[in-house]
Design a protein around this motif. Sequence first.
Motif, short mmCIF file in Angstrom:
data_model
loop_
_atom_site.label_atom_id
_atom_site.label_comp_id
_atom_site.label_asym_id
_atom_site.label_seq_id
_atom_site.Cartn_x
_atom_site.Cartn_y
_atom_site.Cartn_z
N ALA A 1 42.57 36.23 42.47
CA ALA A 1 43.01 37.41 41.73
C ALA A 1 44.51 37.30 41.49
N ARG B 1 38.18 47.43 35.30
CA ARG B 1 39.60 47.77 35.26
C ARG B 1 40.41 46.51 34.92
N LYS C 1 42.31 50.19 46.22
CA LYS C 1 42.89 48.90 45.85
C LYS C 1 41.85 47.79 45.82
N GLN C 2 40.70 47.99 46.47
CA GLN C 2 39.61 47.01 46.41
C GLN C 2 38.29 47.72 46.61
N CYS D 1 43.48 43.85 34.53
CA CYS D 1 44.63 43.41 35.32
C CYS D 1 45.76 43.20 34.33
N CYS E 1 46.90 42.49 41.44
CA CYS E 1 45.59 42.96 40.97
C CYS E 1 44.57 42.81 42.09
N THR E 2 44.81 43.52 43.19
CA THR E 2 43.91 43.40 44.34
C THR E 2 42.49 43.81 44.01
N TRP E 3 42.33 44.69 42.99
CA TRP E 3 41.01 45.18 42.64
C TRP E 3 40.16 44.13 41.93
N ALA E 4 40.74 42.99 41.53
CA ALA E 4 40.00 41.98 40.79
C ALA E 4 38.98 41.25 41.65
#
Length: 93
Positions: free
Chosen positions: A21, A90, A56-57, A92, A25-28
């Motif tokens: 990621a 979402r 965040k994740q 990045c 972009c920790t949510w990737a």
Amino acid sequence: PAPTPAPTPVPTAAPTLAPVAPVGCTWASPHGGSMALCENDQQSWTCVNKGYGQRKQCPKDLPIMCANKGCGGGEDYCCEKDCTNKGGARPCI
């Protein structure tokens, strides 16, 4: 007679690395827990309402963070297997 030339070395292929990621972009990518991971590293489905910051994740069972903030009391980004009905994944940026 002329000396035999040395053989041409075979190029070594670059190793294939696992996708990572982008920084910030920790949510990737999902984490291994069972609930969303909030900015303060607590796990909760209502991160913002509990004062933990934004998600965040997402957990591995719902690995994609969606673009819409319609979850967790309407304050958190949603975690789903398919974000088609929640604004897509979402981005990045």
